[in-house]
Design an enzyme around this catalytic site. Structure first.
Site, PDB file in Angstrom:
ATOM      1  N   GLU A   1     -45.950  45.435 -23.153  1.00 33.80           N
ATOM      2  CA  GLU A   1     -44.582  45.677 -22.707  1.00 33.80           C
ATOM      3  C   GLU A   1     -43.670  46.212 -23.805  1.00 33.80           C
ATOM      4  OE1 GLU A   1     -42.427  42.108 -21.674  1.00 33.80           O
ATOM      5  OE2 GLU A   1     -43.729  40.886 -22.949  1.00 33.80           O
TER       6      GLU A   1
ATOM      7  N   ASP B   1     -47.962  35.300 -26.292  1.00 36.43           N
ATOM      8  CA  ASP B   1     -48.254  36.560 -26.986  1.00 36.43           C
ATOM      9  C   ASP B   1     -49.093  36.378 -28.241  1.00 36.43           C
ATOM     10  OD1 ASP B   1     -46.748  37.857 -25.095  1.00 36.43           O
ATOM     11  OD2 ASP B   1     -44.944  37.978 -26.327  1.00 36.43           O
TER      12      ASP B   1
ATOM     13  N   ARG C   1     -48.547  34.200 -16.656  1.00 36.61           N
ATOM     14  CA  ARG C   1     -47.968  33.095 -17.430  1.00 36.61           C
ATOM     15  C   ARG C   1     -47.687  31.855 -16.599  1.00 36.61           C
ATOM     16  NH1 ARG C   1     -41.726  34.200 -19.213  1.00 36.61           N
ATOM     17  NH2 ARG C   1     -40.736  33.669 -17.245  1.00 36.61           N
TER      18      ARG C   1
ATOM     19  N   THR D   1     -37.607  28.482 -30.615  1.00 39.46           N
ATOM     20  CA  THR D   1     -37.558  27.036 -30.388  1.00 39.46           C
ATOM     21  C   THR D   1     -37.877  26.269 -31.662  1.00 39.46           C
ATOM     22  OG1 THR D   1     -38.220  27.350 -28.078  1.00 39.46           O
ATOM     23  CG2 THR D   1     -38.526  25.152 -29.022  1.00 39.46           C
TER      24      THR D   1
ATOM     25  N   ARG E   1     -33.789  29.045 -21.790  1.00 45.98           N
ATOM     26  CA  ARG E   1     -33.595  29.731 -23.068  1.00 45.98           C
ATOM     27  C   ARG E   1     -32.192  29.415 -23.588  1.00 45.98           C
ATOM     28  NH1 ARG E   1     -37.661  33.302 -24.051  1.00 45.98           N
ATOM     29  NH2 ARG E   1     -38.894  34.036 -22.280  1.00 45.98           N
TER      30      ARG E   1
ATOM     31  N   TYR F   1     -45.839  37.808 -14.561  1.00 47.97           N
ATOM     32  CA  TYR F   1     -45.475  36.452 -14.157  1.00 47.97           C
ATOM     33  C   TYR F   1     -46.631  35.726 -13.487  1.00 47.97           C
ATOM     34  CZ  TYR F   1     -40.847  38.003 -15.393  1.00 47.97           C
ATOM     35  OH  TYR F   1     -39.773  38.488 -16.100  1.00 47.97           O
TER      36      TYR F   1
ATOM     37  N   THR G   1     -46.560  30.266 -27.615  1.00 47.42           N
ATOM     38  CA  THR G   1     -46.225  31.623 -27.203  1.00 47.42           C
ATOM     39  C   THR G   1     -47.453  32.255 -26.596  1.00 47.42           C
ATOM     40  OG1 THR G   1     -45.643  33.861 -27.936  1.00 47.42           O
ATOM     41  CG2 THR G   1     -46.639  32.420 -29.563  1.00 47.42           C
TER      42      THR G   1
ATOM     43  N   GLY H   1     -39.873  30.596 -22.468  1.00 49.37           N
ATOM     44  CA  GLY H   1     -40.580  31.060 -21.276  1.00 49.37           C
ATOM     45  C   GLY H   1     -41.778  30.188 -20.943  1.00 49.37           C
TER      46      GLY H   1
ATOM     47  N   MET I   1     -48.221  41.450 -21.186  1.00 46.89           N
ATOM     48  CA  MET I   1     -47.211  40.890 -22.068  1.00 46.89           C
ATOM     49  C   MET I   1     -47.502  41.259 -23.522  1.00 46.89           C
ATOM     50  SD  MET I   1     -46.842  37.237 -20.216  1.00 46.89           S
ATOM     51  CE  MET I   1     -48.559  37.368 -19.780  1.00 46.89           C
TER      52      MET I   1
END
Length: 594
Positions: free
Chosen positions: A392, A293, A449, A265, A237, A446, A291, A174, A336
């Site tokens: 989330e 997160d 990010r 990844t 992805r 969105y 990431t 992502g 997120m």
């Protein structure tokens, strides 16, 4: 460095000295440490006894106790938790090097020796014995214990001639703020510091190696890309086919591969490295962990996280304005955090306007004493409005129907917890209070990010990129790079992919959040104990533990003696999978007096 025991390519090194158990099982069992349930003090005993036919392995039960404080934070240093008296020598977790399988490689003086930026002193170069400690907070009784990683930075000798290097860069997974900055700094670092002028970008993620075109990269092409969100190389992805990818790398003559992405990844990067080593190719494989997160283990934080927290403030401010402008106003913001609630937690602490923060690590319930409904009613009575932040991944177990589908990266698709809580609150108020709620739901996922990285992340991405290319030029491979206690280090890829970094609810940071929001802990210890259940597992092992308690343990991680963060359920599972020590495992729970 004589005092360090070296484990090259070691994915996980733990040292212990407990009688009656084999090394791996013993260390992992004793990794169980503290967690907090807030409402009661729980004691968990992991009893290990020899099974039939293995009486020679142990003569008595070995117990490891896990104590949970009644306070929100236990406030102990790693390795000093109750019941842990494990001491051992320092452990050096080294990363692979090209000379491990190509021992006769020549070395060359580093081009940095003649670089004007590095001519003011030799101290810029990192020595071969420089390491970074995983733990900086230790006990006076055992200073210097725990894991150590090789320090990142430029070396005086390199294993590539600048004119022979052909590097490629790929971004996977992502989007995340800072991707373009990392790309820019890898290109500019190779070009300006080492004189490498053959650099290509792989379009569209892993599958781009064998199904898409490449993009030539140079400082002019990437000059201002850090001002844009997303990635100029595109991403996707899935699509990982190790054989096809390495074939493409070999056919193109690439000898340095920079892979930017999250834990999935990085696992792919590890597979690429193993195939490269199997073929005996002189190719350095470098992972740059990404990431939004912040759920990558070992490293201090992941790039894009600071930007995400900062941008989340806009959504929280909007929710607060909407909520306080009407009667019975609620602003609900979903952020997120599929498995880790770091963005929600830090955004809540930074905002000061949030009344309730829900994260995946802390299960919550709606009805009854101490539940969400009761707290919402109380806060609305006190203030007339409130702001709720939810990650989330929180509350997925409460929804009537879960999604079994997964995306191309293998991540489980989640239901929208924000919409679900919104509807539940509206239904509850209309049926019990005969009132309507003015609830505004905001999902900025969105928007967050896709923005460019802020100043802090831009500097951080520069350090990541340059540390990675220094390692590649020095011949290291199969590693990922990141800050450990503020110093950048080369870390075995397996260490950052073995588990996901999750919020430790026994840590003081979570205690600070509870103090800031004054929200309930949502954990009913008596209910957990009353609903005991038995779960059968393979190989004759038996785990007597209620699922809800198991979830709490799984979500509550704490420090092991070597400085690693280990979850309790992972330690139990690892102990069960150790075939060298047949044994039975029983977990007993009891309520202790505060």
């Amino acid at each position: 460095m004589a005092s360090l025991s070296c484990h090259r390519q070691s994915s996980y090194a733990l040292l212990a000295d407990t009688k009656g158990l084999s090394g791996n099982s013993r260390a992992r069992a004793e990794s169980l440490t503290s967690f907090s349930c807030y409402s009661r003090t729980l004691q968990l005993k992991l009893c290990r006894a020899p099974s039939n036919g293995s009486q020679q392995r142990a003569t008595k039960n070995e117990q490891v106790s896990v104590y949970a404080s009644t306070h929100a934070s236990i406030g102990v240093h790693p390795g000093t938790e109750p019941g842990l008296q494990i001491h051992g020598p320092p452990v050096f977790e080294d990363v692979p090097h090209l000379t491990d399988y190509l021992p006769d490689l020549p070395t060359y003086p580093s081009p940095l020796s003649d670089n004007p930026a590095y001519t003011t002193g030799r101290h810029y170069f990192v020595g071969p014995d420089d390491v970074v400690a995983r733990n900086v907070v230790t006990s006076l009784k055992s200073p210097g214990e725990g894991s150590h990683f090789r320090r990142a930075g430029p070396r005086e000798k390199v294993y590539f001639k600048s004119e022979d290097v052909k590097a490629c860069i790929v971004t996977c997974g992502g989007l995340c703020p800072g991707l373009n900055t990392v790309i820019r700094e890898i290109v500019c670092g190779l070009w300006n510091q080492y004189g490498v002028q053959d650099i290509i970008g792989i379009e569209g993620g892993y599958r781009g190696f064998y199904s898409r075109n490449t993009v030539p990269l140079n400082p002019k092409v990437v000059n201002d890309i850090h001002k844009r969100g997303g990635t100029i190389l595109g991403t996707s992805r899935g699509g990982h086919d190790t054989t096809k990818i390495v074939n493409s790398i070999e056919d193109r003559g690439v000898n340095q591969v920079y892979i930017i992405g999250g834990d999935g990844t990085q696992k792919g990067a590890a597979a690429i490295f193993e195939e490269v080593r199997k073929r005996g190719l002189k190719i350095s494989v470098v992972g740059v962990p990404k990431t939004i997160d912040n759920d990558i283990a070992v490293i201090d934080r992941s790039f894009g996280f600071d930007t995400a927290v900062e941008e989340a403030q806009r959504a929280i401010n909007a929710a607060h304005t909407e909520a306080e402008s009407v009667n019975n106003g609620i602003g609900l913001v979903k952020l997120m955090g599929r498995y880790s609630g770091y963005i929600a937690m830090y955004a809540t602490l930074a905002s000061r306007d949030v009344d309730l923060c829900l994260i995946p690590e802390v299960p919550f319930y709606l009805e009854g004493e101490g539940g969400l409904y009761e707290f919402v009613e109380k806060r609305l009575q006190e203030n007339g409005h409130m702001v709720i932040v939810v990650a989330e991944g929180a509350g997925q177990e409460l929804m009537e129907e879960s999604l079994n589908a997964r995306d191309a990266s293998g991540n489980q698709l989640l239901r929208d917890i924000g919409l679900w809580i919104s509807q539940k609150l509206k239904d509850h108020y209309s049926s019990t209070k005969k009132k309507s709620l003015n609830l505004k739901y905001i999902d900025p996922t969105y928007m967050i990010r896709a923005i460019p990285s802020n100043a802090a992340d831009n500097v951080y991405c520069t350090l990541l990129a340059q540390s990675g290319l220094h390692g590649a030029m020095a011949g290291y491979t199969g590693f990922t790079v990141g800050p450990v206690n503020g110093r950048h280090a080369y870390i075995p890829i397996s260490r950052v992919t073995e588990r996901q970094n999750r919020v430790n609810i026994a840590d003081r940071m979570w205690a600070r959040l509870l103090s800031s929001t004054n929200q309930p802990a949502f954990i009913d210890a008596e209910k957990i104990i009353r609903k005991g259940s038995k779960v059968e597992s393979r190989d004759g092992f038996q785990l007597d533990l209620n699922k809800q308690l198991a979830d709490i343990l799984a979500n509550s991680t704490s420090h092991s003696p070597n400085g690693s963060l280990v979850s309790a359920d992972r330690a139990v599972q690892d102990a069960k999978e150790d075939e060298s020590t047949p044994c039975s495992i029983q977990v007993e729970c009891s309520i202790l007096s505060p």
